[in-house]
Write a protein that holds these residues in place. Structure first.
Motif, PDB file in Angstrom:
ATOM      1  N   GLY A 153       0.799  -1.214   0.000  1.00  0.00           N
ATOM      2  CA  GLY A 153       0.000   0.000   0.000  1.00  0.00           C
ATOM      3  C   GLY A 153       0.831   1.263   0.000  1.00  0.00           C
ATOM      4  O   GLY A 153       2.021   1.260  -0.283  1.00  0.00           O
ATOM      5  N   SER A 154       0.185   2.361   0.345  1.00  0.00           N
ATOM      6  CA  SER A 154       0.824   3.673   0.273  1.00  0.00           C
ATOM      7  C   SER A 154       1.811   3.889   1.412  1.00  0.00           C
ATOM      8  O   SER A 154       1.778   3.196   2.431  1.00  0.00           O
ATOM      9  CB  SER A 154      -0.246   4.767   0.313  1.00  0.00           C
ATOM     10  OG  SER A 154      -0.991   4.692   1.513  1.00  0.00           O
ATOM     11  N   ALA A 155       2.669   4.859   1.204  1.00  0.00           N
ATOM     12  CA  ALA A 155       3.701   5.179   2.195  1.00  0.00           C
ATOM     13  C   ALA A 155       3.085   5.821   3.431  1.00  0.00           C
ATOM     14  O   ALA A 155       2.058   6.499   3.361  1.00  0.00           O
ATOM     15  CB  ALA A 155       4.728   6.117   1.579  1.00  0.00           C
ATOM     16  N   ARG A 156       3.748   5.602   4.565  1.00  0.00           N
ATOM     17  CA  ARG A 156       3.296   6.182   5.827  1.00  0.00           C
ATOM     18  C   ARG A 156       4.485   6.733   6.585  1.00  0.00           C
ATOM     19  O   ARG A 156       5.611   6.269   6.441  1.00  0.00           O
ATOM     20  CB  ARG A 156       2.543   5.148   6.666  1.00  0.00           C
ATOM     21  CG  ARG A 156       1.218   4.745   6.043  1.00  0.00           C
ATOM     22  CD  ARG A 156       0.445   3.744   6.863  1.00  0.00           C
ATOM     23  NE  ARG A 156      -0.827   3.443   6.233  1.00  0.00           N
ATOM     24  CZ  ARG A 156      -2.009   3.888   6.665  1.00  0.00           C
ATOM     25  NH1 ARG A 156      -2.085   4.648   7.732  1.00  0.00           N
ATOM     26  NH2 ARG A 156      -3.122   3.569   6.025  1.00  0.00           N
ATOM     27  N   ARG A 157       4.186   7.739   7.409  1.00  0.00           N
ATOM     28  CA  ARG A 157       5.232   8.452   8.144  1.00  0.00           C
ATOM     29  C   ARG A 157       5.054   8.273   9.643  1.00  0.00           C
ATOM     30  O   ARG A 157       3.937   8.328  10.167  1.00  0.00           O
ATOM     31  CB  ARG A 157       5.194   9.936   7.795  1.00  0.00           C
ATOM     32  CG  ARG A 157       6.367  10.746   8.352  1.00  0.00           C
ATOM     33  CD  ARG A 157       6.168  12.231   8.153  1.00  0.00           C
ATOM     34  NE  ARG A 157       5.224  12.789   9.121  1.00  0.00           N
ATOM     35  CZ  ARG A 157       4.216  13.606   8.796  1.00  0.00           C
ATOM     36  NH1 ARG A 157       4.008  13.926   7.530  1.00  0.00           N
ATOM     37  NH2 ARG A 157       3.422  14.082   9.739  1.00  0.00           N
ATOM     38  N   LEU A 158       6.173   8.097  10.335  1.00  0.00           N
ATOM     39  CA  LEU A 158       6.193   8.041  11.791  1.00  0.00           C
ATOM     40  C   LEU A 158       6.985   9.227  12.307  1.00  0.00           C
ATOM     41  O   LEU A 158       8.148   9.412  11.925  1.00  0.00           O
ATOM     42  CB  LEU A 158       6.832   6.740  12.280  1.00  0.00           C
ATOM     43  CG  LEU A 158       7.103   6.653  13.782  1.00  0.00           C
ATOM     44  CD1 LEU A 158       5.790   6.577  14.565  1.00  0.00           C
ATOM     45  CD2 LEU A 158       7.979   5.442  14.100  1.00  0.00           C
ATOM     46  N   ASP A 159       6.374  10.044  13.152  1.00  0.00           N
ATOM     47  CA  ASP A 159       7.057  11.175  13.779  1.00  0.00           C
ATOM     48  C   ASP A 159       7.459  10.779  15.198  1.00  0.00           C
ATOM     49  O   ASP A 159       6.598  10.421  16.012  1.00  0.00           O
ATOM     50  CB  ASP A 159       6.150  12.409  13.827  1.00  0.00           C
ATOM     51  CG  ASP A 159       5.741  12.875  12.441  1.00  0.00           C
ATOM     52  OD1 ASP A 159       6.567  12.767  11.515  1.00  0.00           O
ATOM     53  OD2 ASP A 159       4.595  13.351  12.286  1.00  0.00           O
ATOM     54  N   LEU A 160       8.748  10.822  15.480  1.00  0.00           N
ATOM     55  CA  LEU A 160       9.196  10.497  16.828  1.00  0.00           C
ATOM     56  C   LEU A 160       8.720  11.558  17.818  1.00  0.00           C
ATOM     57  O   LEU A 160       8.519  12.720  17.450  1.00  0.00           O
ATOM     58  CB  LEU A 160      10.722  10.393  16.871  1.00  0.00           C
ATOM     59  CG  LEU A 160      11.367   9.297  16.022  1.00  0.00           C
ATOM     60  CD1 LEU A 160      12.848   9.173  16.352  1.00  0.00           C
ATOM     61  CD2 LEU A 160      10.669   7.967  16.200  1.00  0.00           C
ATOM     62  N   ASP A 161       8.536  11.151  19.051  1.00  0.00           N
ATOM     63  CA  ASP A 161       8.042  12.045  20.100  1.00  0.00           C
ATOM     64  C   ASP A 161       9.184  12.933  20.583  1.00  0.00           C
ATOM     65  O   ASP A 161       9.949  12.553  21.471  1.00  0.00           O
ATOM     66  CB  ASP A 161       7.473  11.214  21.253  1.00  0.00           C
ATOM     67  CG  ASP A 161       6.981  12.082  22.400  1.00  0.00           C
ATOM     68  OD1 ASP A 161       6.713  13.287  22.163  1.00  0.00           O
ATOM     69  OD2 ASP A 161       6.871  11.571  23.527  1.00  0.00           O
ATOM     70  N   ASP A 162       9.302  14.115  19.996  1.00  0.00           N
ATOM     71  CA  ASP A 162      10.391  15.016  20.378  1.00  0.00           C
ATOM     72  C   ASP A 162      10.087  15.784  21.653  1.00  0.00           C
ATOM     73  O   ASP A 162      10.996  16.378  22.250  1.00  0.00           O
ATOM     74  CB  ASP A 162      10.694  15.992  19.242  1.00  0.00           C
ATOM     75  CG  ASP A 162       9.494  16.865  18.882  1.00  0.00           C
ATOM     76  OD1 ASP A 162       9.564  18.079  19.078  1.00  0.00           O
ATOM     77  OD2 ASP A 162       8.487  16.304  18.416  1.00  0.00           O
ATOM     78  N   LEU A 163       8.846  15.794  22.087  1.00  0.00           N
ATOM     79  CA  LEU A 163       8.507  16.496  23.331  1.00  0.00           C
ATOM     80  C   LEU A 163       8.921  15.670  24.554  1.00  0.00           C
ATOM     81  O   LEU A 163       9.589  16.172  25.466  1.00  0.00           O
ATOM     82  CB  LEU A 163       7.010  16.792  23.373  1.00  0.00           C
ATOM     83  CG  LEU A 163       6.488  17.750  22.306  1.00  0.00           C
ATOM     84  CD1 LEU A 163       4.986  17.940  22.450  1.00  0.00           C
ATOM     85  CD2 LEU A 163       7.201  19.092  22.391  1.00  0.00           C
ATOM     86  N   GLY A 164       8.530  14.407  24.568  1.00  0.00           N
ATOM     87  CA  GLY A 164       8.907  13.550  25.690  1.00  0.00           C
ATOM     88  C   GLY A 164      10.264  12.901  25.512  1.00  0.00           C
ATOM     89  O   GLY A 164      10.866  12.443  26.478  1.00  0.00           O
ATOM     90  N   GLY A 165      10.731  12.857  24.264  1.00  0.00           N
ATOM     91  CA  GLY A 165      11.992  12.185  23.966  1.00  0.00           C
ATOM     92  C   GLY A 165      11.753  10.744  23.558  1.00  0.00           C
ATOM     93  O   GLY A 165      11.062  10.010  24.248  1.00  0.00           O
ATOM     94  N   GLU A 166      12.308  10.337  22.421  1.00  0.00           N
ATOM     95  CA  GLU A 166      12.083   8.975  21.929  1.00  0.00           C
ATOM     96  C   GLU A 166      13.248   8.517  21.063  1.00  0.00           C
ATOM     97  O   GLU A 166      13.883   9.319  20.373  1.00  0.00           O
ATOM     98  CB  GLU A 166      10.785   8.913  21.115  1.00  0.00           C
ATOM     99  CG  GLU A 166      10.376   7.509  20.710  1.00  0.00           C
ATOM    100  CD  GLU A 166       8.988   7.469  20.090  1.00  0.00           C
ATOM    101  OE1 GLU A 166       8.363   6.396  20.132  1.00  0.00           O
ATOM    102  OE2 GLU A 166       8.527   8.508  19.571  1.00  0.00           O
ATOM    103  N   LEU A 167      13.530   7.219  21.123  1.00  0.00           N
ATOM    104  CA  LEU A 167      14.551   6.595  20.292  1.00  0.00           C
ATOM    105  C   LEU A 167      13.905   5.537  19.408  1.00  0.00           C
ATOM    106  O   LEU A 167      12.943   4.889  19.806  1.00  0.00           O
ATOM    107  CB  LEU A 167      15.643   5.944  21.145  1.00  0.00           C
ATOM    108  CG  LEU A 167      16.489   6.872  22.014  1.00  0.00           C
ATOM    109  CD1 LEU A 167      15.875   6.990  23.402  1.00  0.00           C
ATOM    110  CD2 LEU A 167      17.920   6.376  22.133  1.00  0.00           C
ATOM    111  N   CYS A 168      14.459   5.377  18.215  1.00  0.00           N
ATOM    112  CA  CYS A 168      13.913   4.435  17.242  1.00  0.00           C
ATOM    113  C   CYS A 168      15.060   3.624  16.646  1.00  0.00           C
ATOM    114  O   CYS A 168      15.963   4.186  16.019  1.00  0.00           O
ATOM    115  CB  CYS A 168      13.168   5.186  16.146  1.00  0.00           C
ATOM    116  SG  CYS A 168      12.611   4.147  14.770  1.00  0.00           S
ATOM    117  N   LEU A 169      15.043   2.321  16.872  1.00  0.00           N
ATOM    118  CA  LEU A 169      16.035   1.424  16.293  1.00  0.00           C
ATOM    119  C   LEU A 169      15.466   0.805  15.028  1.00  0.00           C
ATOM    120  O   LEU A 169      14.425   0.142  15.062  1.00  0.00           O
ATOM    121  CB  LEU A 169      16.402   0.324  17.293  1.00  0.00           C
ATOM    122  CG  LEU A 169      17.234  -0.841  16.750  1.00  0.00           C
ATOM    123  CD1 LEU A 169      18.632  -0.380  16.353  1.00  0.00           C
ATOM    124  CD2 LEU A 169      17.314  -1.977  17.765  1.00  0.00           C
TER     125      LEU A 169
END
Length: 218
Positions: A153-169
């Protein structure tokens, strides 16, 4: 003498016991200020990177139809490949992970991801390339609503939580992602199980992964 020995022992223990995600968590815990980071190491550059956001936005876009993953500090930047017809790379290079700043190379030859991978290999603008074998994920990670969304399907975007702080591996290696932490993390298989996404929040829980995915095309 004793101080040097202690430093050496700590360094050796950290080398064998920790991983890229743990190192990123240690840095974010002690660092002061606002950060939007992309971290990698020579040991794991063939299979994973860590993105971290605190006080600065970081977004990741998944393009299931082409096997492309873009990341960057601007939401608009990761939309650069939206609507661009590209052939999916053959098995063996099924997932290409690049910073959004490398989009010019992608768009200049929209006909093939394979050529993009060959042209960009070795350049500093491209952080990582896919492994040469398809990952094998646990059966429990291969089903569900999320898989059906990010496998086609179509592309999707994930925005990391910059307010609380987040890491993505992001891990595209063989087998489960290499995470040394004993505490449970949110590990999600995406892109037909070629890639896993592991999210770690510094403070609050921003919501379910599926609900955070925003469509960016079609």
């Amino acid at each position: 003498g004793s101080d040097i020995s202690a430093i050496v022992e700590k360094a050796i223990a950290a080398f064998f016991d920790n991983d890229l995600l743990h190192a990123a968590r240690l840095f974010m815990h002690s660092a002061k200020g606002s950060f939007g980071l992309c971290l990698t190491s020579s040991l794991d550059s063939h299979r994973q990177i860590v993105l971290a956001a605190r006080g600065q936005t970081i977004s990741v876009a998944f393009y299931p139809e082409t096997g492309l993953v873009l990341y960057g500090s601007e939401q608009a930047a990761v939309k650069a490949a939206a609507g661009v017809p590209m052939k999916k790379a053959k098995s063996g290079t099924s997932t290409l992970v690049v910073p959004a700043s490398a989009n010019e190379a992608l768009l200049s030859d929209a006909g093939s991801l394979e050529k993009v991978g060959a042209d960009c290999e070795g350049q500093s603008s491209v952080s990582t390339m896919a492994s040469t074998a398809k990952p094998t994920r646990p059966k429990s990670m291969k089903s569900g609503r999320l898989a059906s969304v990010l496998n086609s399907g179509s592309a999707r975007r994930l925005d990391l939580d910059d307010l609380g702080g987040e890491l993505c591996l992001l891990d595209w290696g063989i087998g489960p992602p290499t995470v040394s932490e004993a505490a449970p993390h949110l590990i999600q298989p995406v892109m037909n199980e070629d890639l896993t996404v592991t999210l770690v929040q510094e403070s609050k829980y921003p919501g379910r992964f599926y609900d955070r995915l925003l469509p960016i095309e079609g």
